[in-house]
Design a protein around this motif. Structure first.
Motif, PDB file in Angstrom:
ATOM      1  N   GLY A  15       6.353   4.584 -13.638  1.00  0.00           N
ATOM      2  CA  GLY A  15       7.476   5.098 -12.844  1.00  0.00           C
ATOM      3  C   GLY A  15       7.065   5.851 -11.587  1.00  0.00           C
ATOM      4  O   GLY A  15       7.880   6.596 -11.023  1.00  0.00           O
ATOM      5  N   LYS A  16       5.847   5.648 -11.118  1.00  0.00           N
ATOM      6  CA  LYS A  16       5.412   6.319  -9.880  1.00  0.00           C
ATOM      7  C   LYS A  16       6.272   5.917  -8.689  1.00  0.00           C
ATOM      8  O   LYS A  16       6.799   6.773  -7.968  1.00  0.00           O
ATOM      9  CB  LYS A  16       3.944   5.964  -9.552  1.00  0.00           C
ATOM     10  CG  LYS A  16       2.922   6.514 -10.512  1.00  0.00           C
ATOM     11  CD  LYS A  16       1.508   6.166 -10.084  1.00  0.00           C
ATOM     12  CE  LYS A  16       1.154   4.699 -10.266  1.00  0.00           C
ATOM     13  NZ  LYS A  16       1.116   4.230 -11.647  1.00  0.00           N
ATOM     14  N   THR A  17       6.392   4.613  -8.480  1.00  0.00           N
ATOM     15  CA  THR A  17       7.103   4.140  -7.285  1.00  0.00           C
ATOM     16  C   THR A  17       8.590   4.506  -7.358  1.00  0.00           C
ATOM     17  O   THR A  17       9.176   4.954  -6.371  1.00  0.00           O
ATOM     18  CB  THR A  17       6.906   2.621  -7.129  1.00  0.00           C
ATOM     19  OG1 THR A  17       5.502   2.365  -7.052  1.00  0.00           O
ATOM     20  CG2 THR A  17       7.592   2.099  -5.880  1.00  0.00           C
ATOM     21  N   THR A  18       9.177   4.326  -8.522  1.00  0.00           N
ATOM     22  CA  THR A  18      10.591   4.662  -8.696  1.00  0.00           C
ATOM     23  C   THR A  18      10.810   6.155  -8.412  1.00  0.00           C
ATOM     24  O   THR A  18      11.798   6.548  -7.791  1.00  0.00           O
ATOM     25  CB  THR A  18      11.038   4.312 -10.135  1.00  0.00           C
ATOM     26  OG1 THR A  18      10.665   2.954 -10.405  1.00  0.00           O
ATOM     27  CG2 THR A  18      12.533   4.479 -10.313  1.00  0.00           C
ATOM     28  N   ALA A  39       0.731   4.002  -0.672  1.00  0.00           N
ATOM     29  CA  ALA A  39      -0.730   3.946  -0.822  1.00  0.00           C
ATOM     30  C   ALA A  39      -1.130   2.994  -1.939  1.00  0.00           C
ATOM     31  O   ALA A  39      -2.018   3.287  -2.739  1.00  0.00           O
ATOM     32  CB  ALA A  39      -1.283   5.348  -1.055  1.00  0.00           C
ATOM     33  N   ASP A  40      -0.451   1.863  -2.018  1.00  0.00           N
ATOM     34  CA  ASP A  40      -0.693   0.902  -3.093  1.00  0.00           C
ATOM     35  C   ASP A  40      -0.731  -0.508  -2.504  1.00  0.00           C
ATOM     36  O   ASP A  40       0.219  -0.903  -1.819  1.00  0.00           O
ATOM     37  CB  ASP A  40       0.454   1.020  -4.120  1.00  0.00           C
ATOM     38  CG  ASP A  40       0.246   0.121  -5.335  1.00  0.00           C
ATOM     39  OD1 ASP A  40      -0.669  -0.736  -5.313  1.00  0.00           O
ATOM     40  OD2 ASP A  40       1.007   0.260  -6.306  1.00  0.00           O
ATOM     41  N   PRO A  41      -1.811  -1.255  -2.753  1.00  0.00           N
ATOM     42  CA  PRO A  41      -1.881  -2.621  -2.206  1.00  0.00           C
ATOM     43  C   PRO A  41      -0.753  -3.523  -2.705  1.00  0.00           C
ATOM     44  O   PRO A  41      -0.469  -4.549  -2.082  1.00  0.00           O
ATOM     45  CB  PRO A  41      -3.242  -3.146  -2.680  1.00  0.00           C
ATOM     46  CG  PRO A  41      -3.746  -2.176  -3.685  1.00  0.00           C
ATOM     47  CD  PRO A  41      -3.039  -0.882  -3.471  1.00  0.00           C
ATOM     48  N   GLY A  43       2.250  -2.775  -2.497  1.00  0.00           N
ATOM     49  CA  GLY A  43       3.335  -2.602  -1.524  1.00  0.00           C
ATOM     50  C   GLY A  43       4.694  -2.365  -2.157  1.00  0.00           C
ATOM     51  O   GLY A  43       5.735  -2.606  -1.525  1.00  0.00           O
ATOM     52  N   SER A  44       4.725  -1.872  -3.385  1.00  0.00           N
ATOM     53  CA  SER A  44       6.007  -1.758  -4.104  1.00  0.00           C
ATOM     54  C   SER A  44       6.985  -0.805  -3.414  1.00  0.00           C
ATOM     55  O   SER A  44       8.189  -1.071  -3.370  1.00  0.00           O
ATOM     56  CB  SER A  44       5.778  -1.272  -5.527  1.00  0.00           C
ATOM     57  OG  SER A  44       4.772  -1.998  -6.141  1.00  0.00           O
ATOM     58  N   LEU A  45       6.474   0.303  -2.896  1.00  0.00           N
ATOM     59  CA  LEU A  45       7.388   1.254  -2.241  1.00  0.00           C
ATOM     60  C   LEU A  45       7.962   0.626  -0.962  1.00  0.00           C
ATOM     61  O   LEU A  45       9.158   0.752  -0.694  1.00  0.00           O
ATOM     62  CB  LEU A  45       6.657   2.568  -1.926  1.00  0.00           C
ATOM     63  CG  LEU A  45       7.512   3.644  -1.258  1.00  0.00           C
ATOM     64  CD1 LEU A  45       8.630   4.133  -2.185  1.00  0.00           C
ATOM     65  CD2 LEU A  45       6.650   4.839  -0.819  1.00  0.00           C
ATOM     66  N   ILE A 129       3.660  10.617  -1.159  1.00  0.00           N
ATOM     67  CA  ILE A 129       2.696   9.506  -1.207  1.00  0.00           C
ATOM     68  C   ILE A 129       2.773   8.811  -2.559  1.00  0.00           C
ATOM     69  O   ILE A 129       2.561   9.433  -3.606  1.00  0.00           O
ATOM     70  CB  ILE A 129       1.249  10.018  -0.995  1.00  0.00           C
ATOM     71  CG1 ILE A 129       1.160  10.921   0.249  1.00  0.00           C
ATOM     72  CG2 ILE A 129       0.286   8.837  -0.869  1.00  0.00           C
ATOM     73  CD1 ILE A 129      -0.214  11.592   0.431  1.00  0.00           C
ATOM     74  N   ASP A 130       3.081   7.522  -2.532  1.00  0.00           N
ATOM     75  CA  ASP A 130       3.113   6.726  -3.766  1.00  0.00           C
ATOM     76  C   ASP A 130       1.732   6.124  -3.992  1.00  0.00           C
ATOM     77  O   ASP A 130       1.291   5.272  -3.222  1.00  0.00           O
ATOM     78  CB  ASP A 130       4.166   5.609  -3.621  1.00  0.00           C
ATOM     79  CG  ASP A 130       4.267   4.758  -4.877  1.00  0.00           C
ATOM     80  OD1 ASP A 130       4.011   5.281  -5.983  1.00  0.00           O
ATOM     81  OD2 ASP A 130       4.608   3.556  -4.761  1.00  0.00           O
ATOM     82  N   CYS A 131       1.045   6.572  -5.031  1.00  0.00           N
ATOM     83  CA  CYS A 131      -0.329   6.124  -5.269  1.00  0.00           C
ATOM     84  C   CYS A 131      -0.375   4.853  -6.116  1.00  0.00           C
ATOM     85  O   CYS A 131       0.559   4.541  -6.852  1.00  0.00           O
ATOM     86  CB  CYS A 131      -1.120   7.220  -5.975  1.00  0.00           C
ATOM     87  SG  CYS A 131      -1.345   8.691  -4.951  1.00  0.00           S
TER      88      CYS A 131
HETATM   89 MG    MG Z   1       3.959   1.731  -8.127  1.00  0.00          MG
END
Ligand code: MG
Ligand code: ATP
Length: 260
Positions: A15-18, A39-41, A43-45, A129-131
């Motif tokens: 649930g990081k991106t959410t 900050a995630d390849p 690209g979810s955010l 920052i979304d990791c």
């Molecule tokens: Mg994520």
């Protein structure tokens, strides 16, 4: 003063991106100016905020890293996309997967993002920052640039088990790279209040970690509507304003604001 919050957990799908999305948009709804950083390849955010094909974008977080690492001048506003009122985004894409090798020999490679953000901070009230689900160089950069780290944890056995390693890593970064780093809190997500199993896990997190690390009282409930927000590129406040997930994320936003 700007507050930089990294949303991090090396465990995937917790649930990081959410949380990044709904906290960031929640803060904007409260009138704060917010920069979101993907900050995630994966690209979810970026995808969740409406940029459907992040891999086609040319000016992304990776390019900022590359230019900053090479000590090149970065034009003001470079790589920053406007999403809506009070919300900007630095998108991330597949190129970030090359960061580990690209910056292996860069001097001060852990603080590339911090150096960049020092120039951008004055424009925003919050940077979220979304990791990615790993503790590699990009996540270490996020934690080195952050004032606070918020740790979403899915209320299930394995995700909770992985917390120990994360808290240890945060401690190491605090000692060696970022003395100011504090844990904003552990946030239990996808809590299915109908099951004893979820309640047991929640109790366990409070008992095991609660003495040393803040644990948010507010929990994010398991919610199909929350899961759908990425696909519709809407915040939970727009998509299901009266639902329990919107209520929980709104309460989380207020708690983060109250923490200063
Ligand atoms: Mg994520
Ligand atoms: P990754 O580690 O891959 O980046 P993540 O930690 O960012 O994942 P999310 O992408 O936010 O996790 O969520 C994982 C999945 O769970 C997604 O399909 C998302 O839609 C869903 N989800 C998130 N929050 C909830 C919730 N409260 N209730 C039900 N499903 C949820």
């Amino acid at each position: 003063m700007c507050k930089v919050i990294a949303i991090a957990n090396q465990k995937g799908g917790v649930g990081k991106t959410t949380t990044a999305m709904n906290l960031g948009l929640g803060l904007a709804k409260e009138g704060k100016s917010v920069l979101m950083i993907d900050a995630d390849p994966q690209g979810s955010l970026s995808i969740s905020l409406g940029f459907r094909e992040p891999d086609k974008l040319t000016d992304t977080l990776f390019d900022i890293f590359r230019m900053e690492a090479a000590d090149e001048d970065i034009a003001p506003g470079y790589g920053i996309m406007h999403v809506k009122e009070n919300v900007d985004l630095i998108p991330g894409n597949i190129n970030l997967a090359m960061a580990e090798i690209s910056f292996a020999n860069t001097l001060c490679r852990e603080s590339i993002l911090r150096t960049y953000l020092d120039d951008v901070k004055e424009i925003y009230d919050f940077i979220v920052i979304d990791c990615m689900p790993s503790l590699g160089i990009v996540t270490v950069n996020a934690l080195t640039a952050a004032d606070k780290v918020l740790i979403p944890v899915q209320a299930a056995y394995l995700p909770v088990k992985g917390l120990q390693q994360l808290i240890k890593t945060i401690g190491m970064i605090k000692r060696s790279l970022n003395l100011e780093l504090e844990i904003e809190g552990i946030l239990l997500t996808m809590v299915d209040a109908r099951t004893n199993y979820a309640r047991d896990i929640v109790t366990q997190v409070h008992e095991v970690y609660g003495k040393t690390v803040p644990v948010f009282e507010i929990e994010i409930p398991l919610s199909v509507r929350a899961a759908e927000t990425s696909a519709v590129a809407q915040s939970i406040y727009e998509y299901d304003p009266k639902g329990k997930a919107a209520f929980a994320y709104s309460a989380l936003t207020k708690e983060v604001l109250a923490n200063g």
